[in-house]
Design an enzyme around this catalytic site. Structure first.
Site, short mmCIF file in Angstrom:
data_model
loop_
_atom_site.label_atom_id
_atom_site.label_comp_id
_atom_site.label_asym_id
_atom_site.label_seq_id
_atom_site.Cartn_x
_atom_site.Cartn_y
_atom_site.Cartn_z
N ARG A 172 0.83 -1.21 0.00
CA ARG A 172 0.00 0.00 0.00
C ARG A 172 0.86 1.26 0.00
NH1 ARG A 172 -5.10 0.20 2.25
NH2 ARG A 172 -4.64 2.01 3.51
N ARG A 176 10.07 5.51 -2.80
CA ARG A 176 10.54 6.46 -3.83
C ARG A 176 12.02 6.74 -3.67
NH1 ARG A 176 6.33 10.07 -1.91
NH2 ARG A 176 4.39 9.36 -2.89
N ARG A 249 -9.00 -6.79 13.01
CA ARG A 249 -8.25 -6.07 14.03
C ARG A 249 -9.12 -4.93 14.51
NH1 ARG A 249 -4.64 -7.92 17.10
NH2 ARG A 249 -3.25 -6.11 17.18
N ARG A 280 0.01 5.24 16.54
CA ARG A 280 0.15 6.59 16.01
C ARG A 280 -0.44 7.59 16.99
NH1 ARG A 280 -2.47 5.08 10.04
NH2 ARG A 280 -4.18 3.98 11.04
N GLU A 300 -3.67 5.97 19.06
CA GLU A 300 -4.38 4.83 18.46
C GLU A 300 -3.72 3.53 18.92
OE1 GLU A 300 -5.30 5.81 14.30
OE2 GLU A 300 -4.98 3.69 13.86
N TYR A 348 -9.81 -4.64 2.47
CA TYR A 348 -9.09 -3.50 3.05
C TYR A 348 -9.21 -2.31 2.09
CZ TYR A 348 -4.95 -1.52 5.55
OH TYR A 348 -4.08 -0.76 6.29
N ASP A 350 -9.91 1.50 0.81
CA ASP A 350 -9.86 2.91 1.18
C ASP A 350 -11.16 3.58 0.71
OD1 ASP A 350 -7.50 3.17 2.56
OD2 ASP A 350 -6.28 3.42 0.76
P1 FAD Z 1 -18.12 1.75 7.49
O1 FAD Z 1 -17.62 3.15 7.50
O2 FAD Z 1 -17.55 0.80 8.49
O3 FAD Z 1 -19.71 1.80 7.68
C1 FAD Z 1 -20.49 0.67 7.98
C2 FAD Z 1 -21.59 1.12 8.91
O4 FAD Z 1 -22.47 0.00 9.11
C3 FAD Z 1 -21.10 1.53 10.29
O5 FAD Z 1 -21.54 2.86 10.58
C4 FAD Z 1 -21.72 0.51 11.23
O6 FAD Z 1 -22.12 1.06 12.49
C5 FAD Z 1 -22.94 0.06 10.43
N1 FAD Z 1 -23.43 -1.27 10.83
C6 FAD Z 1 -22.70 -2.40 10.89
N2 FAD Z 1 -23.49 -3.43 11.31
C7 FAD Z 1 -24.73 -2.91 11.50
C8 FAD Z 1 -25.98 -3.44 11.95
N3 FAD Z 1 -26.09 -4.73 12.29
N4 FAD Z 1 -27.06 -2.62 12.03
C9 FAD Z 1 -26.95 -1.31 11.73
N5 FAD Z 1 -25.79 -0.75 11.30
C10 FAD Z 1 -24.70 -1.53 11.20
N6 FAD Z 1 -9.58 5.29 3.94
C11 FAD Z 1 -8.96 6.25 3.21
O7 FAD Z 1 -9.28 6.42 2.02
N7 FAD Z 1 -8.02 7.08 3.77
C12 FAD Z 1 -7.65 6.97 5.07
O8 FAD Z 1 -6.79 7.73 5.53
C13 FAD Z 1 -8.27 5.96 5.86
N8 FAD Z 1 -7.92 5.80 7.15
C14 FAD Z 1 -8.54 4.83 7.89
C15 FAD Z 1 -8.16 4.69 9.23
C16 FAD Z 1 -8.77 3.72 10.03
C17 FAD Z 1 -8.35 3.59 11.46
C18 FAD Z 1 -9.77 2.88 9.45
C19 FAD Z 1 -10.41 1.81 10.30
C20 FAD Z 1 -10.13 3.00 8.13
C21 FAD Z 1 -9.53 3.97 7.35
N9 FAD Z 1 -9.88 4.16 6.01
C22 FAD Z 1 -9.26 5.13 5.25
C23 FAD Z 1 -10.91 3.30 5.37
C24 FAD Z 1 -12.31 3.92 5.42
O9 FAD Z 1 -12.71 4.09 6.77
C25 FAD Z 1 -13.28 2.98 4.71
O10 FAD Z 1 -12.86 2.74 3.39
C26 FAD Z 1 -14.71 3.47 4.64
O11 FAD Z 1 -15.09 4.25 5.73
C27 FAD Z 1 -15.62 2.25 4.56
O12 FAD Z 1 -16.95 2.63 4.37
P2 FAD Z 1 -18.10 1.54 4.57
O13 FAD Z 1 -19.38 2.25 4.34
O14 FAD Z 1 -17.80 0.34 3.77
O15 FAD Z 1 -17.95 1.06 6.09
N1 UDP Z 2 3.51 0.47 8.09
C1 UDP Z 2 4.68 0.32 8.79
N2 UDP Z 2 5.27 1.42 9.36
C2 UDP Z 2 4.71 2.64 9.29
C3 UDP Z 2 3.50 2.79 8.58
C4 UDP Z 2 2.93 1.68 7.99
O1 UDP Z 2 5.21 -0.78 8.90
O2 UDP Z 2 5.28 3.61 9.84
C5 UDP Z 2 2.90 -0.75 7.49
C6 UDP Z 2 1.96 -1.45 8.48
O3 UDP Z 2 2.04 -2.84 8.23
C7 UDP Z 2 0.61 -0.92 8.07
C8 UDP Z 2 0.76 -0.86 6.56
O4 UDP Z 2 2.11 -0.42 6.37
O5 UDP Z 2 -0.45 -1.78 8.48
C9 UDP Z 2 -0.19 0.07 5.84
O6 UDP Z 2 -0.03 1.36 6.38
P1 UDP Z 2 -1.17 2.46 6.21
O7 UDP Z 2 -0.64 3.75 6.74
O8 UDP Z 2 -1.66 2.42 4.82
O9 UDP Z 2 -2.27 1.86 7.22
P2 UDP Z 2 -3.73 2.32 7.65
O10 UDP Z 2 -3.79 3.83 7.58
O11 UDP Z 2 -4.68 1.62 6.73
O12 UDP Z 2 -3.81 1.83 9.04
#
Ligand code: FAD
Ligand code: UDP
Length: 372
Positions: A172, A176, A249, A280, A300, A348, A350
């Site tokens: 991911r 560079r 996770r 982080r 986190e 996984y 985004d």
């Molecule tokens: P979700 O946002 O999980 O929405 C699903 C919803 O369904 C939730 O609100 C949940 O409460 C609801 N639900 C589940 N079960 C039920 C039920 N039984 N009844 C009623 N409601 C229910 N993406 C990026 O592009 N850039 C980032 O920097 C980035 N950072 C992230 C950091 C973290 C820590 C995490 C966890 C994800 C990150 N993502 C990021 C990914 C991003 O969050 C997801 O791609 C996106 O939000 C997924 O949307 P979704 O609608 O599929 O799921």
């Molecule tokens: N990662 C790492 N060191 C860092 C940042 C990321 O080893 O400082 C690895 C780690 O395995 C992580 C993966 O790269 O799960 C993807 O990182 P990203 O920042 O895309 O994770 P997310 O924002 O989805 O948690």
């Protein structure tokens, strides 16, 4: 007679994009979520004038002009560029892995010398075809970067040794041989001005929303309200874990309001040592160039997932992907139930990928059921 054309379970981005597509066609959607807010994991909580990313840092990035125009049609995006830092034993490194990082680690500023150094380390490790995350990481950036910036972080994030993890996780991140600290390669990047809620409010405009409603607690009742259902929660929970439990996770977020205007000078700092229990620290105001007199930070902490906790990350190794495929086969037999999103597709994804997948799915759904 069903009151709605579609019941959408989950008010996250997948549900929102679907609701928007159907509303544009004059169809009626009921959107429910078990949480007390819309937006899923993109939800922002405004405190002290700062949009706090309640479920971890969310930085929007995409290469797709269509997706970028789509999200900007709901809310303008700012010029935020993610340039996180990593700390290891008190020393700071730039991310993603680039010439700044290699200079900080080895004192080398010549890209050819850096490539040779990495090549030597790959040969010493005896890797020809990377078979897991550890071998993939060493093949990309060499053993030193792996040991300082990847191994500890990855093992605490995923709760397993790197040699038991799939290599796609590390692919991911860009590598560079230029001095460029932009975490993403994509052409477009930013944060919605005023937070992500503006985006999901726009997507859900025109739909009926009910919060604090768990579909799985009362599915017969909810199914009776609509002709079709879109489910965006965990797929194994939908089937009551009958074929087994998928691995996820989870995370714990620890938030702190500090009476200072700047804590770490950047939105994201990664702590790559295994011994530091969090991965982080986010400082939310920097996502929006905030000038508030106070600041809010979030630590986190990765957690192993168990029933009752939020499943934030799917663990897409072979065993879990095989189990997911069995659930997927069951889902394909359903007549009036659609599945999608990070949890139901067990991917996984985004945000831009979720939007793209939901747009394609909504188009197919409309063609199949409403010939539009
Ligand atoms: P979700 O946002 O999980 O929405 C699903 C919803 O369904 C939730 O609100 C949940 O409460 C609801 N639900 C589940 N079960 C039920 C039920 N039984 N009844 C009623 N409601 C229910 N993406 C990026 O592009 N850039 C980032 O920097 C980035 N950072 C992230 C950091 C973290 C820590 C995490 C966890 C994800 C990150 N993502 C990021 C990914 C991003 O969050 C997801 O791609 C996106 O939000 C997924 O949307 P979704 O609608 O599929 O799921
Ligand atoms: N990662 C790492 N060191 C860092 C940042 C990321 O080893 O400082 C690895 C780690 O395995 C992580 C993966 O790269 O799960 C993807 O990182 P990203 O920042 O895309 O994770 P997310 O924002 O989805 O948690």
């Amino acid at each position: 007679m069903a009151q709605y054309d579609l019941l959408i379970v989950g008010a996250g981005l997948y549900g929102g994009v679907f609701a928007h597509a159907l509303h544009q066609q004059g169809l009626r959607c009921l959107v429910i979520d078990k949480r007390g807010h819309i937006g899923g994991n993109t939800y922002c909580d405004r405190k002290e004038g700062i949009d706090v990313h309640a479920y971890g840092a969310h930085i929007f990035h995409t290469n797709d002009q269509g997706i970028w125009d789509f999200v900007n049609s709901f809310v303008p995006f700012n010029r935020f560029t993610n340039s996180p830092l990593a700390v290891h034993k008190g020393k700071y490194y730039n991310l993603p892995f680039n010439m700044n990082t290699f200079y900080q680690l080895w004192g080398l500023s010549d890209p050819q010398q850096v490539k040779e150094k990495i090549q030597q380390q790959i040969q010493q490790a005896g890797i020809t075809q990377p078979r897991n995350l550890e071998e993939q990481a060493i093949s990309l950036v060499g053993k030193d970067v792996y040991e300082v910036l990847i191994k500890g972080y990855t093992e605490k994030q995923w709760g397993r040794p790197c040699h038991e993890l799939p290599s796609f996780i590390i692919r991911r991140l860009p590598v560079r041989f230029t001095f460029d600290n932009n975490y993403f390669d994509d052409r477009y990047q930013g944060i919605p001005e005023g937070g992500y809620n503006k985006l999901t409010e726009g997507l859900l405009a025109g739909s009926v929303i009910e919060l604090n409603k768990d579909y799985l607690q009362n599915r017969d009742y909810f199914n009776g309200l609509a002709k079709h259902v879109l489910y965006t929660g965990p797929i194994d929970a939908f089937y009551n874990y009958q074929l087994g439990t998928l691995a996820y996770r989870s995370l714990r977020f620890e938030e702190e309001l500090l009476p200072i205007d700047n804590y770490q000078g950047v939105a994201v700092v990664n702590y790559t040592e295994r011994e530091v229990p969090f991965t982080r620290i986010l400082e939310h105001k920097h996502f929006a160039f905030g000038r508030q007199p106070v600041t809010i930070i979030t630590r986190e902490y990765p957690l192993s997932w168990e029933k009752g906790l939020e499943p934030y990350y799917p663990v897409n190794d072979e065993v879990n992907n095989a189990l997911y495929n069995k659930y997927k086969a069951l889902a394909e037999q359903e007549k009036n139930i659609e599945f999608g999103g990070r949890l139901a597709d067990y991917k996984y994804y985004d945000m831009h990928q979720v939007i793209a997948a939901a747009q394609v799915h909504a188009r197919k759904f409309l063609q199949k059921n409403y010939q539009r």
